[in-house]
Motif scaffolding. Structure first.
Motif, short mmCIF file in Angstrom:
data_model
loop_
_atom_site.label_atom_id
_atom_site.label_comp_id
_atom_site.label_asym_id
_atom_site.label_seq_id
_atom_site.Cartn_x
_atom_site.Cartn_y
_atom_site.Cartn_z
N UNK A 171 41.03 -5.47 39.93
CA UNK A 171 42.27 -4.90 40.48
C UNK A 171 42.25 -3.40 40.31
N UNK A 172 42.92 -2.72 41.25
CA UNK A 172 43.17 -1.28 41.10
C UNK A 172 44.66 -1.02 40.89
N UNK A 173 45.45 -2.08 40.84
CA UNK A 173 46.88 -1.95 40.64
C UNK A 173 47.14 -1.38 39.25
N UNK A 174 47.84 -0.25 39.18
CA UNK A 174 48.01 0.45 37.91
C UNK A 174 48.73 -0.39 36.86
N UNK A 175 49.75 -1.14 37.28
CA UNK A 175 50.50 -1.95 36.32
C UNK A 175 49.62 -3.07 35.79
N UNK A 176 48.85 -3.71 36.67
CA UNK A 176 47.96 -4.80 36.25
C UNK A 176 46.87 -4.27 35.33
N UNK A 177 46.32 -3.11 35.65
CA UNK A 177 45.29 -2.52 34.79
C UNK A 177 45.86 -2.24 33.40
N UNK A 227 37.93 -2.07 41.05
CA UNK A 227 38.12 -1.61 39.68
C UNK A 227 36.81 -1.25 39.01
N UNK A 228 36.92 -0.60 37.86
CA UNK A 228 35.74 -0.24 37.09
C UNK A 228 36.12 -0.22 35.60
N UNK A 229 35.15 -0.49 34.72
CA UNK A 229 33.75 -0.77 35.04
C UNK A 229 33.57 -2.16 35.62
N UNK A 230 32.45 -2.35 36.31
CA UNK A 230 32.14 -3.70 36.73
C UNK A 230 31.53 -4.46 35.54
N UNK A 231 31.32 -5.75 35.71
CA UNK A 231 30.89 -6.58 34.58
C UNK A 231 29.50 -6.18 34.07
N UNK A 232 28.51 -5.96 34.93
CA UNK A 232 27.20 -5.55 34.42
C UNK A 232 27.26 -4.25 33.62
N UNK A 233 28.07 -3.29 34.08
CA UNK A 233 28.18 -2.02 33.35
C UNK A 233 28.80 -2.22 31.98
N UNK A 234 29.85 -3.03 31.91
CA UNK A 234 30.50 -3.28 30.62
C UNK A 234 29.55 -3.98 29.66
N UNK A 235 28.79 -4.94 30.16
CA UNK A 235 27.82 -5.63 29.30
C UNK A 235 26.77 -4.65 28.79
N UNK A 236 26.27 -3.82 29.68
CA UNK A 236 25.25 -2.84 29.30
C UNK A 236 25.79 -1.87 28.25
N UNK A 237 27.04 -1.43 28.42
CA UNK A 237 27.63 -0.47 27.49
C UNK A 237 27.85 -1.08 26.10
N UNK A 238 28.04 -2.40 26.04
CA UNK A 238 28.30 -3.06 24.76
C UNK A 238 27.03 -3.61 24.11
N UNK A 239 25.90 -3.50 24.80
CA UNK A 239 24.64 -3.98 24.26
C UNK A 239 23.98 -2.86 23.46
N UNK A 240 23.91 -3.06 22.15
CA UNK A 240 23.40 -2.01 21.26
C UNK A 240 22.37 -2.60 20.32
N UNK A 241 21.32 -1.83 20.06
CA UNK A 241 20.25 -2.29 19.17
C UNK A 241 20.80 -2.62 17.80
N UNK A 242 20.39 -3.76 17.27
CA UNK A 242 20.76 -4.12 15.91
C UNK A 242 22.15 -4.69 15.78
N UNK A 243 22.85 -4.88 16.90
CA UNK A 243 24.20 -5.44 16.86
C UNK A 243 24.24 -6.74 17.67
#
Length: 199
Positions: free
Chosen positions: A75-81, A107-123
């Motif tokens: 969604x891009x709806x501001x209230x929903x976001x 909307x953003x981020x998309x799912x692949x981007x969010x997964x990539x951003x949360x993928x960290x070495x050793x975690x």
């Protein structure tokens, strides 16, 4: 339909997981049209989500710790976001881990981007909560992005608690009005009382 069966009141629960444009604009317009063309009167509740019972339903299939992607339809709806961000923040406080909202469409981020951003070495690897009511194209898109990760199924029947939490108080508030209508109708016709009591 309800009107032809003699019902005079109905409770409508918008089956949406945020209060975006459909809930705030489209549902009231449809309800107004229905009331203008039938004898039905509607009580419209809040949308199904966000709701703590939905979080509980998703949490049952997720690891207790580790970063989490809250994957919504989009969604891009501001209230929903804002609602989604608040839900993620509250869930993060309970889990003690990062919870990031991601969008399957728009909307953003998309799912692949969010997964990539949360993928960290050793975690721990991120897991994915599918914040959807039903399977479909968007659910498939989320599942594809989460390939190999823990992911919940769409909420589906687990939304039942949220439905009851909205219907029960609305129905209780309607009871006096329905009873009054029944008495008025029964004074006009001996058959109307039986019909209206069914509602």
């Amino acid at each position: 339909d309800l009107a032809s069966e003699g019902h005079t009141h109905a409770v409508l629960v918008p089956a949406f997981l945020t209060s975006a444009h459909h809930v705030r604009v489209d549902v009231p317009r449809v309800v107004a049209h229905a009331e203008a063309h039938t004898d039905l009167r509607f009580t419209v509740t809040a949308a199904l989500g966000p709701d703590p019972s939905l979080v509980d339903a998703m949490a049952r299939s997720l690891p207790l710790t580790g970063p989490l992607v809250l994957a919504c339809a989009g969604t891009r709806d501001a209230f929903a976001v804002e609602q989604l961000q608040r839900l993620a923040s509250e869930w993060a406080a309970v889990r003690g881990t990062d919870v990031v909202v991601a969008h399957a469409a728009m909307g953003s981020p998309d799912v692949p981007t969010a997964i990539r951003d949360l993928t960290r070495d050793g975690e721990p690897a991120p897991s994915v909560a599918s914040y959807l009511l039903f399977p479909g194209v968007l659910g498939d898109r989320i599942a594809h992005a989460a390939d190999g990760l823990v992911i919940t199924a769409p909420i589906g029947d687990d939304a039942g608690d949220a439905v009851l939490l909205r219907v029960q108080p609305a129905a209780a508030a309607l009871a006096p009005a329905a009873a009054a209508d029944s008495m008025t109708s029964s004074s006009r016709s001996p058959w109307a009382a039986e019909t209206n009591q069914a509602s």
